[in-house]
Design an enzyme around this catalytic site. Structure first.
Site, short mmCIF file in Angstrom:
data_model
loop_
_atom_site.label_atom_id
_atom_site.label_comp_id
_atom_site.label_asym_id
_atom_site.label_seq_id
_atom_site.Cartn_x
_atom_site.Cartn_y
_atom_site.Cartn_z
N ASP A 211 0.85 -1.20 0.00
CA ASP A 211 0.00 0.00 0.00
C ASP A 211 0.87 1.24 0.00
OD1 ASP A 211 -2.30 1.80 0.37
OD2 ASP A 211 -3.36 -0.02 0.96
N HIS A 281 -2.89 3.01 -4.66
CA HIS A 281 -2.29 2.50 -3.41
C HIS A 281 -0.87 1.97 -3.65
CE1 HIS A 281 -5.81 2.88 -0.75
NE2 HIS A 281 -6.53 2.58 -1.82
N GLU A 345 -10.02 2.78 -5.15
CA GLU A 345 -9.55 4.13 -4.83
C GLU A 345 -8.33 4.54 -5.66
OE1 GLU A 345 -10.95 4.24 -0.18
OE2 GLU A 345 -9.03 3.33 -0.62
C1 ACM Z 1 -11.28 -0.45 0.63
O1 ACM Z 1 -11.74 -0.45 1.77
N1 ACM Z 1 -10.62 0.59 0.17
C2 ACM Z 1 -11.41 -1.60 -0.23
#
Ligand code: ACM
Ligand code: ZN
Length: 551
Positions: A211, A281, A345
Protein backbone atom coordinates in the site's frame (compact mmCIF):
# COMPACT_ATOMS: atom_id res chain seq x y z
CA UNK A 1 -15.73 -28.88 38.96
CA UNK A 2 -15.79 -26.95 35.71
CA UNK A 3 -18.19 -28.63 33.32
CA UNK A 4 -17.42 -29.04 29.66
CA UNK A 5 -20.85 -27.99 28.59
CA UNK A 6 -23.55 -26.11 30.34
CA UNK A 7 -26.20 -27.91 32.24
CA UNK A 8 -29.01 -25.46 32.54
CA UNK A 9 -31.55 -26.21 35.14
CA UNK A 10 -34.80 -24.66 34.16
CA UNK A 11 -36.80 -24.69 37.33
CA UNK A 12 -39.88 -22.62 37.72
CA UNK A 13 -39.32 -21.02 41.11
CA UNK A 14 -42.69 -19.36 41.20
CA UNK A 15 -44.54 -22.66 41.06
CA UNK A 16 -45.00 -24.59 44.36
CA UNK A 17 -42.17 -27.10 44.90
CA UNK A 18 -44.44 -30.12 44.42
CA UNK A 19 -45.44 -28.90 40.99
CA UNK A 20 -42.05 -27.61 39.89
CA UNK A 21 -41.20 -29.31 36.65
CA UNK A 22 -37.47 -29.75 36.65
CA UNK A 23 -35.85 -30.08 33.30
CA UNK A 24 -32.20 -30.32 32.48
CA UNK A 25 -31.03 -29.44 29.03
CA UNK A 26 -27.64 -30.06 27.47
CA UNK A 27 -26.48 -27.06 25.51
CA UNK A 28 -23.88 -27.31 22.79
CA UNK A 29 -21.69 -24.22 22.75
CA UNK A 30 -20.08 -24.80 19.38
CA UNK A 31 -19.51 -21.74 17.16
CA UNK A 32 -20.24 -21.68 14.29
CA UNK A 33 -23.24 -23.80 15.22
CA UNK A 34 -23.43 -27.06 13.27
CA UNK A 35 -26.15 -27.63 10.68
CA UNK A 36 -27.75 -30.53 12.55
CA UNK A 37 -27.40 -31.42 16.23
CA UNK A 38 -29.19 -34.25 18.01
CA UNK A 39 -28.43 -34.39 21.69
CA UNK A 40 -28.50 -37.72 23.49
CA UNK A 41 -28.09 -38.71 27.12
CA UNK A 42 -24.84 -39.17 29.01
CA UNK A 43 -21.21 -38.50 28.26
CA UNK A 44 -18.14 -40.05 26.69
CA UNK A 45 -14.88 -39.86 28.63
CA UNK A 46 -11.94 -39.01 26.40
CA UNK A 47 -9.09 -39.10 28.91
CA UNK A 48 -7.13 -42.25 28.07
CA UNK A 49 -9.45 -43.28 25.21
CA UNK A 50 -7.78 -44.93 22.21
CA UNK A 51 -7.70 -43.38 18.75
CA UNK A 52 -8.49 -45.72 15.84
CA UNK A 53 -8.11 -44.47 12.30
CA UNK A 54 -9.27 -45.89 9.01
CA UNK A 55 -6.34 -46.90 6.77
CA UNK A 56 -8.13 -45.26 3.86
CA UNK A 57 -7.54 -41.81 5.34
CA UNK A 58 -4.81 -39.82 3.54
CA UNK A 59 -1.47 -39.20 5.24
CA UNK A 60 -2.00 -35.47 5.82
CA UNK A 61 -5.35 -36.03 7.54
CA UNK A 62 -3.88 -38.89 9.59
CA UNK A 63 -1.20 -36.51 10.83
CA UNK A 64 -3.85 -34.05 11.85
CA UNK A 65 -5.74 -36.70 13.81
CA UNK A 66 -2.48 -37.88 15.37
CA UNK A 67 -1.81 -34.30 16.50
CA UNK A 68 -5.25 -34.18 18.10
CA UNK A 69 -4.54 -37.48 19.88
CA UNK A 70 -1.21 -36.06 21.11
CA UNK A 71 -2.92 -32.92 22.35
CA UNK A 72 -5.44 -35.04 24.21
CA UNK A 73 -2.62 -37.10 25.71
CA UNK A 74 -0.78 -33.94 26.72
CA UNK A 75 -3.66 -32.08 28.35
CA UNK A 76 -5.03 -35.19 30.07
CA UNK A 77 -1.64 -36.36 31.27
CA UNK A 78 -2.77 -39.86 30.18
CA UNK A 79 -1.84 -41.71 27.02
CA UNK A 80 -4.36 -41.86 24.21
CA UNK A 81 -2.95 -44.57 21.97
CA UNK A 82 -3.12 -44.08 18.22
CA UNK A 83 -3.56 -46.92 15.72
CA UNK A 84 -4.68 -47.60 12.15
CA UNK A 85 -6.00 -51.15 12.58
CA UNK A 86 -7.17 -53.31 9.70
CA UNK A 87 -10.84 -54.18 9.48
CA UNK A 88 -12.03 -51.13 11.32
CA UNK A 89 -15.33 -51.04 9.45
CA UNK A 90 -16.02 -54.61 10.65
CA UNK A 91 -15.43 -53.60 14.27
CA UNK A 92 -17.87 -50.79 13.78
CA UNK A 93 -20.46 -53.13 12.29
CA UNK A 94 -20.45 -55.10 15.55
CA UNK A 95 -21.39 -51.94 17.43
CA UNK A 96 -18.96 -52.94 20.15
CA UNK A 97 -16.32 -50.30 19.69
CA UNK A 98 -14.67 -48.21 22.36
CA UNK A 99 -12.74 -44.98 21.97
CA UNK A 100 -12.29 -42.53 19.12
CA UNK A 101 -12.88 -43.70 15.55
CA UNK A 102 -11.95 -41.63 12.52
CA UNK A 103 -13.36 -42.99 9.26
CA UNK A 104 -13.15 -41.99 5.65
CA UNK A 105 -16.57 -41.38 4.12
CA UNK A 106 -16.11 -40.58 0.45
CA UNK A 107 -19.78 -39.68 0.08
CA UNK A 108 -19.20 -36.46 2.02
CA UNK A 109 -18.15 -33.10 0.56
CA UNK A 110 -14.59 -31.86 1.15
CA UNK A 111 -15.57 -29.63 4.10
CA UNK A 112 -18.30 -31.86 5.49
CA UNK A 113 -18.12 -34.12 8.54
CA UNK A 114 -20.23 -35.99 11.04
CA UNK A 115 -19.65 -36.84 14.68
CA UNK A 116 -21.56 -39.54 16.59
CA UNK A 117 -20.84 -39.76 20.29
CA UNK A 118 -22.29 -42.30 22.69
CA UNK A 119 -21.09 -43.32 26.13
CA UNK A 120 -18.46 -45.69 24.70
CA UNK A 121 -17.27 -44.10 21.51
CA UNK A 122 -16.85 -41.03 19.39
CA UNK A 123 -17.07 -41.72 15.66
CA UNK A 124 -15.94 -39.06 13.16
CA UNK A 125 -16.57 -39.34 9.44
CA UNK A 126 -15.19 -37.10 6.70
CA UNK A 127 -13.95 -37.36 3.14
CA UNK A 128 -11.00 -35.00 3.18
CA UNK A 129 -8.61 -32.91 5.22
CA UNK A 130 -10.86 -29.91 5.92
CA UNK A 131 -13.70 -32.19 6.98
CA UNK A 132 -11.50 -33.90 9.58
CA UNK A 133 -10.10 -30.55 10.62
CA UNK A 134 -13.56 -29.07 11.24
CA UNK A 135 -14.68 -32.19 13.09
CA UNK A 136 -11.70 -31.77 15.41
CA UNK A 137 -12.45 -28.05 15.88
CA UNK A 138 -16.00 -28.98 16.83
CA UNK A 139 -14.79 -31.69 19.22
CA UNK A 140 -12.51 -29.19 20.94
CA UNK A 141 -15.47 -26.89 21.60
CA UNK A 142 -17.52 -29.80 22.97
CA UNK A 143 -15.15 -30.66 25.79
CA UNK A 144 -13.31 -28.84 28.58
CA UNK A 145 -11.69 -25.64 27.39
CA UNK A 146 -8.39 -26.95 28.80
CA UNK A 147 -8.11 -28.91 25.55
CA UNK A 148 -6.67 -25.63 24.22
CA UNK A 149 -4.26 -25.16 27.11
CA UNK A 150 -0.51 -25.54 27.32
CA UNK A 151 -0.80 -27.14 30.75
CA UNK A 152 -1.42 -30.70 31.83
CA UNK A 153 -4.84 -31.05 33.48
CA UNK A 154 -5.01 -34.55 35.02
CA UNK A 155 -7.99 -33.56 37.15
CA UNK A 156 -10.16 -32.95 34.08
CA UNK A 157 -12.10 -35.85 32.58
CA UNK A 158 -12.47 -34.32 29.14
CA UNK A 159 -16.05 -35.49 28.86
CA UNK A 160 -18.00 -35.13 25.62
CA UNK A 161 -21.79 -35.00 25.54
CA UNK A 162 -23.52 -37.83 23.68
CA UNK A 163 -24.53 -36.13 20.48
CA UNK A 164 -24.93 -36.66 16.73
CA UNK A 165 -23.72 -33.83 14.56
CA UNK A 166 -23.96 -33.50 10.80
CA UNK A 167 -22.24 -30.45 9.48
CA UNK A 168 -21.05 -28.59 6.42
CA UNK A 169 -20.63 -24.92 5.57
CA UNK A 170 -23.13 -22.67 3.81
CA UNK A 171 -20.42 -20.82 1.85
CA UNK A 172 -17.20 -22.14 0.32
CA UNK A 173 -15.31 -18.84 0.74
CA UNK A 174 -15.12 -17.85 4.41
CA UNK A 175 -12.62 -15.08 4.60
CA UNK A 176 -10.89 -12.72 6.97
CA UNK A 177 -8.69 -9.92 5.67
CA UNK A 178 -5.56 -8.57 7.32
CA UNK A 179 -3.84 -5.31 6.42
CA UNK A 180 -0.13 -5.63 7.18
CA UNK A 181 0.77 -2.62 5.01
CA UNK A 182 -0.45 0.27 7.17
CA UNK A 183 0.99 -1.48 10.20
CA UNK A 184 3.35 -4.39 10.07
CA UNK A 185 2.60 -7.44 12.19
CA UNK A 186 5.33 -9.98 12.88
CA UNK A 187 5.16 -13.56 11.61
CA UNK A 188 4.13 -14.87 15.04
CA UNK A 189 1.13 -12.52 15.20
CA UNK A 190 0.05 -13.43 11.67
CA UNK A 191 0.14 -17.09 12.73
CA UNK A 192 -1.85 -16.29 15.87
CA UNK A 193 -4.43 -14.56 13.65
CA UNK A 194 -4.62 -17.68 11.47
CA UNK A 195 -4.95 -19.91 14.54
CA UNK A 196 -8.11 -18.21 15.75
CA UNK A 197 -9.54 -18.10 12.23
CA UNK A 198 -9.16 -21.88 12.12
CA UNK A 199 -11.02 -22.33 15.42
CA UNK A 200 -14.04 -20.70 13.72
CA UNK A 201 -13.63 -22.68 10.49
CA UNK A 202 -12.65 -19.77 8.25
CA UNK A 203 -10.73 -20.91 5.19
CA UNK A 204 -9.32 -17.82 3.41
CA UNK A 205 -7.00 -15.10 4.65
CA UNK A 206 -6.96 -12.13 2.31
CA UNK A 207 -3.54 -10.63 2.99
CA UNK A 208 -3.12 -6.95 2.13
CA UNK A 209 0.66 -6.61 1.86
CA UNK A 210 1.24 -3.56 -0.32
CA UNK A 211 0.00 0.00 0.00
CA UNK A 212 0.95 3.67 0.05
CA UNK A 213 2.32 3.34 3.58
CA UNK A 214 4.55 0.32 3.00
CA UNK A 215 5.47 -2.56 0.68
CA UNK A 216 5.77 -5.69 2.80
CA UNK A 217 6.72 -8.60 0.55
CA UNK A 218 10.25 -9.32 -0.65
CA UNK A 219 10.43 -9.37 -4.46
CA UNK A 220 13.85 -10.58 -5.59
CA UNK A 221 13.77 -8.80 -8.95
CA UNK A 222 12.93 -5.41 -7.39
CA UNK A 223 14.94 -5.14 -4.14
CA UNK A 224 14.12 -1.47 -3.62
CA UNK A 225 10.48 -2.41 -3.03
CA UNK A 226 11.53 -3.52 0.43
CA UNK A 227 14.84 -1.64 0.88
CA UNK A 228 13.02 1.64 0.26
CA UNK A 229 9.32 0.85 0.06
CA UNK A 230 9.00 -1.04 3.35
CA UNK A 231 9.95 1.95 5.53
CA UNK A 232 8.32 5.30 6.10
CA UNK A 233 9.70 8.40 7.73
CA UNK A 234 7.26 8.55 10.59
CA UNK A 235 3.52 8.18 10.95
CA UNK A 236 0.76 10.71 11.53
CA UNK A 237 -0.38 10.93 15.13
CA UNK A 238 -4.01 10.10 15.89
CA UNK A 239 -6.27 11.87 13.40
CA UNK A 240 -3.96 14.82 12.83
CA UNK A 241 -3.08 14.64 9.15
CA UNK A 242 -0.46 17.38 9.52
CA UNK A 243 1.48 15.56 12.23
CA UNK A 244 4.36 13.10 12.18
CA UNK A 245 5.64 11.14 15.15
CA UNK A 246 9.18 11.31 13.74
CA UNK A 247 9.74 7.57 14.21
CA UNK A 248 10.96 5.63 11.18
CA UNK A 249 8.56 2.70 10.79
CA UNK A 250 8.51 -0.42 8.71
CA UNK A 251 9.22 -4.07 8.10
CA UNK A 252 8.60 -6.75 5.53
CA UNK A 253 8.26 -10.49 5.10
CA UNK A 254 11.09 -12.35 3.40
CA UNK A 255 10.10 -14.93 0.82
CA UNK A 256 11.09 -17.68 3.27
CA UNK A 257 8.81 -16.20 5.90
CA UNK A 258 5.96 -15.96 3.39
CA UNK A 259 6.38 -19.63 2.44
CA UNK A 260 6.41 -20.56 6.11
CA UNK A 261 3.16 -18.64 6.71
CA UNK A 262 1.52 -20.12 3.60
CA UNK A 263 2.38 -23.66 4.79
CA UNK A 264 1.26 -22.90 8.32
CA UNK A 265 -2.08 -21.63 7.00
CA UNK A 266 -2.52 -24.67 4.74
CA UNK A 267 -2.27 -26.96 7.78
CA UNK A 268 -5.08 -24.95 9.31
CA UNK A 269 -7.18 -25.43 6.17
CA UNK A 270 -6.64 -21.80 5.18
CA UNK A 271 -5.60 -20.54 1.75
CA UNK A 272 -3.85 -17.18 1.76
CA UNK A 273 -5.11 -14.87 -0.98
CA UNK A 274 -2.44 -12.22 -1.51
CA UNK A 275 -3.38 -8.72 -2.61
CA UNK A 276 -1.13 -6.56 -4.73
CA UNK A 277 -3.23 -3.41 -4.81
CA UNK A 278 -2.97 -1.79 -8.24
CA UNK A 279 -2.88 0.66 -9.98
CA UNK A 280 -3.60 2.93 -6.96
CA UNK A 281 -2.29 2.50 -3.41
CA UNK A 282 1.22 2.18 -4.88
CA UNK A 283 3.34 4.83 -3.12
CA UNK A 284 5.38 2.10 -1.43
CA UNK A 285 6.47 0.82 -4.85
CA UNK A 286 6.84 4.30 -6.38
CA UNK A 287 9.20 5.39 -3.60
CA UNK A 288 11.67 2.74 -4.81
CA UNK A 289 10.83 2.89 -8.53
CA UNK A 290 9.68 6.47 -9.30
CA UNK A 291 9.94 5.86 -13.05
CA UNK A 292 6.69 3.83 -12.79
CA UNK A 293 4.67 6.94 -11.91
CA UNK A 294 3.25 9.52 -14.32
CA UNK A 295 5.50 12.35 -13.12
CA UNK A 296 8.61 10.29 -12.43
CA UNK A 297 8.62 11.41 -8.82
CA UNK A 298 10.27 11.80 -6.44
CA UNK A 299 7.85 9.93 -4.21
CA UNK A 300 8.05 8.87 -0.59
CA UNK A 301 6.37 6.12 1.38
CA UNK A 302 3.32 7.89 2.73
CA UNK A 303 3.24 8.91 6.39
CA UNK A 304 -0.48 9.72 6.52
CA UNK A 305 -3.67 7.74 5.87
CA UNK A 306 -6.13 8.38 3.05
CA UNK A 307 -6.20 8.01 -0.71
CA UNK A 308 -3.12 9.22 -2.57
CA UNK A 309 -3.49 10.58 -6.10
CA UNK A 310 0.02 9.33 -6.92
CA UNK A 311 -0.59 6.05 -8.75
CA UNK A 312 1.09 3.78 -11.30
CA UNK A 313 1.31 5.09 -14.87
CA UNK A 314 -0.43 2.70 -17.27
CA UNK A 315 0.82 4.77 -20.18
CA UNK A 316 4.28 3.26 -19.75
CA UNK A 317 5.07 -0.25 -20.87
CA UNK A 318 7.60 -0.68 -18.00
CA UNK A 319 4.68 -0.53 -15.58
CA UNK A 320 3.22 -3.73 -17.03
CA UNK A 321 6.63 -5.41 -17.09
CA UNK A 322 6.99 -4.51 -13.41
CA UNK A 323 3.54 -5.83 -12.51
CA UNK A 324 4.03 -9.07 -14.41
CA UNK A 325 7.42 -9.64 -12.78
CA UNK A 326 6.02 -8.96 -9.33
CA UNK A 327 2.99 -11.17 -9.92
CA UNK A 328 5.23 -13.97 -11.20
CA UNK A 329 7.06 -14.04 -7.87
CA UNK A 330 3.75 -13.70 -6.02
CA UNK A 331 2.37 -16.74 -7.88
CA UNK A 332 5.50 -18.70 -6.91
CA UNK A 333 4.92 -17.84 -3.27
CA UNK A 334 1.16 -18.25 -3.06
CA UNK A 335 -0.56 -21.34 -4.52
CA UNK A 336 -3.98 -19.67 -4.19
CA UNK A 337 -6.26 -20.01 -7.22
CA UNK A 338 -7.19 -16.35 -6.66
CA UNK A 339 -4.83 -13.39 -6.69
CA UNK A 340 -6.36 -10.12 -5.48
CA UNK A 341 -5.37 -7.18 -7.64
CA UNK A 342 -7.00 -4.40 -5.60
CA UNK A 343 -8.35 -1.81 -8.00
CA UNK A 344 -9.93 0.40 -5.33
CA UNK A 345 -9.55 4.13 -4.83
CA UNK A 346 -7.44 5.01 -7.85
CA UNK A 347 -7.72 8.77 -8.51
CA UNK A 348 -7.30 9.64 -12.16
CA UNK A 349 -5.94 13.20 -11.78
CA UNK A 350 -2.41 12.31 -12.85
CA UNK A 351 -3.60 10.19 -15.78
CA UNK A 352 -5.64 13.14 -17.09
CA UNK A 353 -2.45 15.23 -17.39
CA UNK A 354 0.08 12.53 -18.27
CA UNK A 355 1.21 12.45 -21.94
CA UNK A 356 1.94 8.71 -21.72
CA UNK A 357 -1.48 7.90 -20.31
CA UNK A 358 -3.21 10.10 -22.85
CA UNK A 359 -1.18 8.52 -25.69
CA UNK A 360 -2.27 5.07 -24.47
CA UNK A 361 -5.92 6.19 -24.40
CA UNK A 362 -5.58 7.45 -27.95
CA UNK A 363 -3.77 4.37 -29.22
CA UNK A 364 -6.42 2.10 -27.74
CA UNK A 365 -9.20 4.24 -29.19
CA UNK A 366 -10.71 4.66 -25.72
CA UNK A 367 -13.48 7.23 -25.49
CA UNK A 368 -15.31 8.48 -22.44
CA UNK A 369 -19.11 8.22 -22.47
CA UNK A 370 -22.06 9.17 -20.34
CA UNK A 371 -21.28 6.39 -17.86
CA UNK A 372 -17.50 6.50 -17.48
CA UNK A 373 -14.55 8.72 -18.27
CA UNK A 374 -11.80 7.67 -20.65
CA UNK A 375 -9.50 7.33 -17.62
CA UNK A 376 -11.92 4.92 -15.96
CA UNK A 377 -11.83 2.82 -19.12
CA UNK A 378 -8.03 3.04 -18.92
CA UNK A 379 -8.21 1.37 -15.51
CA UNK A 380 -10.41 -1.34 -17.08
CA UNK A 381 -7.62 -1.85 -19.61
CA UNK A 382 -5.11 -2.33 -16.76
CA UNK A 383 -7.45 -4.79 -15.02
CA UNK A 384 -8.07 -6.77 -18.22
CA UNK A 385 -4.39 -6.97 -19.09
CA UNK A 386 -3.38 -8.18 -15.63
CA UNK A 387 -6.35 -10.56 -15.57
CA UNK A 388 -5.23 -12.10 -18.86
CA UNK A 389 -1.66 -12.46 -17.58
CA UNK A 390 -2.85 -14.23 -14.42
CA UNK A 391 -5.39 -16.35 -16.32
CA UNK A 392 -2.64 -17.44 -18.70
CA UNK A 393 -0.80 -18.69 -15.62
CA UNK A 394 -3.80 -20.59 -14.33
CA UNK A 395 -4.96 -18.04 -11.76
CA UNK A 396 -8.10 -15.94 -11.34
CA UNK A 397 -8.47 -12.35 -10.22
CA UNK A 398 -10.43 -10.79 -7.41
CA UNK A 399 -10.81 -7.01 -7.38
CA UNK A 400 -12.56 -4.44 -5.18
CA UNK A 401 -15.91 -3.31 -6.60
CA UNK A 402 -14.37 -0.32 -8.43
CA UNK A 403 -13.31 -2.82 -11.12
CA UNK A 404 -16.94 -2.70 -12.26
CA UNK A 405 -16.43 0.93 -13.34
CA UNK A 406 -15.81 0.69 -17.06
CA UNK A 407 -15.71 -2.79 -18.52
CA UNK A 408 -14.92 -6.04 -16.79
CA UNK A 409 -13.90 -9.21 -18.60
CA UNK A 410 -15.67 -12.49 -17.77
CA UNK A 411 -14.06 -14.61 -15.07
CA UNK A 412 -13.28 -11.79 -12.62
CA UNK A 413 -14.56 -12.02 -9.06
CA UNK A 414 -15.81 -8.82 -7.46
CA UNK A 415 -15.33 -7.99 -3.79
CA UNK A 416 -18.23 -5.79 -2.75
CA UNK A 417 -17.03 -3.32 -0.11
CA UNK A 418 -18.93 -0.06 -0.63
CA UNK A 419 -22.03 -1.58 0.90
CA UNK A 420 -23.76 -4.41 -0.90
CA UNK A 421 -24.56 -2.62 -4.16
CA UNK A 422 -21.38 -3.72 -5.97
CA UNK A 423 -22.27 -7.32 -5.15
CA UNK A 424 -25.87 -6.87 -6.29
CA UNK A 425 -24.74 -5.32 -9.58
CA UNK A 426 -21.88 -7.77 -10.24
CA UNK A 427 -23.98 -10.87 -9.53
CA UNK A 428 -26.73 -9.55 -11.84
CA UNK A 429 -24.08 -9.21 -14.55
CA UNK A 430 -22.99 -12.82 -13.99
CA UNK A 431 -19.77 -12.21 -12.04
CA UNK A 432 -18.85 -14.18 -8.96
CA UNK A 433 -18.89 -12.10 -5.80
CA UNK A 434 -17.40 -12.08 -2.33
CA UNK A 435 -19.43 -9.92 0.01
CA UNK A 436 -17.41 -7.67 2.33
CA UNK A 437 -19.81 -4.72 2.76
CA UNK A 438 -18.49 -2.00 5.03
CA UNK A 439 -21.96 -1.80 6.56
CA UNK A 440 -21.48 -5.24 8.18
CA UNK A 441 -17.91 -6.39 7.67
CA UNK A 442 -15.46 -3.53 8.41
CA UNK A 443 -13.79 -4.50 11.66
CA UNK A 444 -11.79 -1.26 11.80
CA UNK A 445 -15.07 0.47 12.77
CA UNK A 446 -15.98 1.19 16.39
CA UNK A 447 -17.70 -1.64 18.26
CA UNK A 448 -19.73 0.70 20.42
CA UNK A 449 -21.34 4.13 20.23
CA UNK A 450 -19.39 5.13 23.33
CA UNK A 451 -16.31 5.94 21.31
CA UNK A 452 -14.52 7.54 24.25
CA UNK A 453 -14.49 4.12 25.96
CA UNK A 454 -13.02 2.40 22.91
CA UNK A 455 -9.54 2.50 21.41
CA UNK A 456 -9.18 4.95 18.52
CA UNK A 457 -10.80 3.62 15.34
CA UNK A 458 -11.27 4.90 11.83
CA UNK A 459 -14.92 5.77 12.55
CA UNK A 460 -18.20 4.03 11.83
CA UNK A 461 -20.18 1.86 14.22
CA UNK A 462 -20.23 -1.90 13.83
CA UNK A 463 -21.42 -3.70 16.95
CA UNK A 464 -21.38 -7.49 17.06
CA UNK A 465 -25.17 -7.69 16.63
CA UNK A 466 -24.87 -5.93 13.30
CA UNK A 467 -22.19 -8.35 12.07
CA UNK A 468 -24.27 -11.30 13.20
CA UNK A 469 -27.39 -9.94 11.53
CA UNK A 470 -25.88 -9.81 8.06
CA UNK A 471 -27.77 -11.91 5.51
CA UNK A 472 -25.72 -12.10 2.30
CA UNK A 473 -28.66 -13.13 0.09
CA UNK A 474 -30.87 -10.18 0.98
CA UNK A 475 -31.87 -8.29 -2.16
CA UNK A 476 -30.62 -11.03 -4.51
CA UNK A 477 -32.71 -13.33 -6.68
CA UNK A 478 -31.93 -17.02 -7.12
CA UNK A 479 -29.64 -16.57 -10.10
CA UNK A 480 -27.67 -13.84 -8.31
CA UNK A 481 -27.37 -15.94 -5.13
CA UNK A 482 -25.53 -18.62 -7.10
CA UNK A 483 -22.72 -16.12 -7.70
CA UNK A 484 -22.10 -15.37 -4.01
CA UNK A 485 -18.96 -17.36 -3.22
CA UNK A 486 -18.95 -16.23 0.35
CA UNK A 487 -18.40 -13.53 2.92
CA UNK A 488 -15.33 -11.87 4.39
CA UNK A 489 -14.63 -9.19 6.98
CA UNK A 490 -11.85 -6.67 6.49
CA UNK A 491 -9.43 -5.42 9.10
CA UNK A 492 -7.64 -2.32 7.92
CA UNK A 493 -4.94 -1.18 10.29
CA UNK A 494 -4.41 2.56 9.85
CA UNK A 495 -5.30 3.10 13.51
CA UNK A 496 -4.21 -0.33 14.75
CA UNK A 497 -0.53 -0.57 15.62
CA UNK A 498 -0.29 -3.41 18.14
CA UNK A 499 -1.27 -7.08 18.26
CA UNK A 500 -3.45 -6.43 21.34
CA UNK A 501 -5.44 -3.78 19.51
CA UNK A 502 -5.67 -5.95 16.40
CA UNK A 503 -7.11 -8.84 18.40
CA UNK A 504 -9.54 -6.51 20.18
CA UNK A 505 -10.98 -5.35 16.86
CA UNK A 506 -11.14 -8.92 15.56
CA UNK A 507 -12.71 -10.63 18.55
CA UNK A 508 -15.43 -11.43 19.14
CA UNK A 509 -16.79 -9.98 15.88
CA UNK A 510 -15.03 -12.68 13.86
CA UNK A 511 -16.92 -15.34 15.84
CA UNK A 512 -20.18 -13.66 14.76
CA UNK A 513 -18.94 -13.51 11.19
CA UNK A 514 -18.25 -17.24 11.28
CA UNK A 515 -21.96 -17.96 11.76
CA UNK A 516 -22.81 -15.69 8.80
CA UNK A 517 -20.36 -17.71 6.72
CA UNK A 518 -21.12 -21.19 8.01
CA UNK A 519 -24.73 -21.41 9.22
CA UNK A 520 -27.84 -21.46 7.11
CA UNK A 521 -30.09 -18.46 7.61
CA UNK A 522 -32.49 -20.44 9.84
CA UNK A 523 -29.65 -21.88 11.96
CA UNK A 524 -28.69 -18.48 13.31
CA UNK A 525 -29.87 -17.29 16.69
CA UNK A 526 -28.16 -14.36 18.39
CA UNK A 527 -29.29 -15.40 21.86
CA UNK A 528 -27.89 -18.91 21.50
CA UNK A 529 -24.71 -17.46 19.95
CA UNK A 530 -24.21 -14.91 22.77
CA UNK A 531 -24.68 -17.54 25.45
CA UNK A 532 -22.20 -19.83 23.71
CA UNK A 533 -19.69 -17.00 23.44
CA UNK A 534 -19.88 -16.38 27.16
CA UNK A 535 -19.91 -20.06 28.12
CA UNK A 536 -17.14 -21.25 25.83
CA UNK A 537 -15.54 -18.84 23.35
CA UNK A 538 -14.44 -16.21 25.86
CA UNK A 539 -12.72 -19.04 27.75
CA UNK A 540 -11.01 -20.14 24.56
CA UNK A 541 -9.73 -16.59 24.03
CA UNK A 542 -8.51 -16.45 27.65
CA UNK A 543 -6.82 -19.84 27.41
CA UNK A 544 -5.10 -19.02 24.14
CA UNK A 545 -4.15 -15.51 25.26
CA UNK A 546 -6.19 -13.34 22.88
CA UNK A 547 -7.29 -9.83 23.70
CA UNK A 548 -11.00 -9.35 22.98
CA UNK A 549 -13.98 -7.16 23.64
CA UNK A 550 -16.62 -8.48 26.03
CA UNK A 551 -20.29 -7.93 25.26
C1 ACM B 1 -11.28 -0.45 0.63
O1 ACM B 1 -11.74 -0.45 1.77
N1 ACM B 1 -10.62 0.59 0.17
C2 ACM B 1 -11.41 -1.60 -0.23
ZN1 ZN C 1 0.73 8.25 -16.83
Amino acid sequence: MRQFFRLIVLACLLVPATLAAKKTETVINVIPYPQSVEIGKGTFKAAGANFNCDQAIDAKSLNLIREFASRMTFVCGRTNSFATPVGLQKVLATGKMKGFFFLKDASKGPEEYSIDINKKSCVVRAAAYNGFLYAIQTLKQLTDVEIFSEQVNPSQKFLFPCVSIKDKPRFGYRGMHLDCARHFFPVEEVKKYLDIMAVYKLNRMHWHITDDQGWRVEIKKYPKLTQVGAYRNGTMVGKNFRSNDGVRYGGYYTQDQIKDIVDYAANLGITIVPEIDLPGHMMGALAGYPELGCSGGPYEVWTIWGVSDKVLCPGKEETFKFLEDVLTEIMDLFPSEYIHIGGDECPKTEWEKCPDCQARIKALGIKGDSKHTAEQYLQSYVTARIQKFLNDHGRKIIGWDEILEGELAPGATVMSWRGVKGGVQASAMGFDVIMTPNTYCYFDYYQSKEQDKEPLAIGGHLPIEQVYGYEPFDGLDGSQQKHILGVQANLWTEYIATPEHLEYMLLPRMSALSEVQWCQREGKDFERFSAAMRAESFKIFDTLGYNYRKF
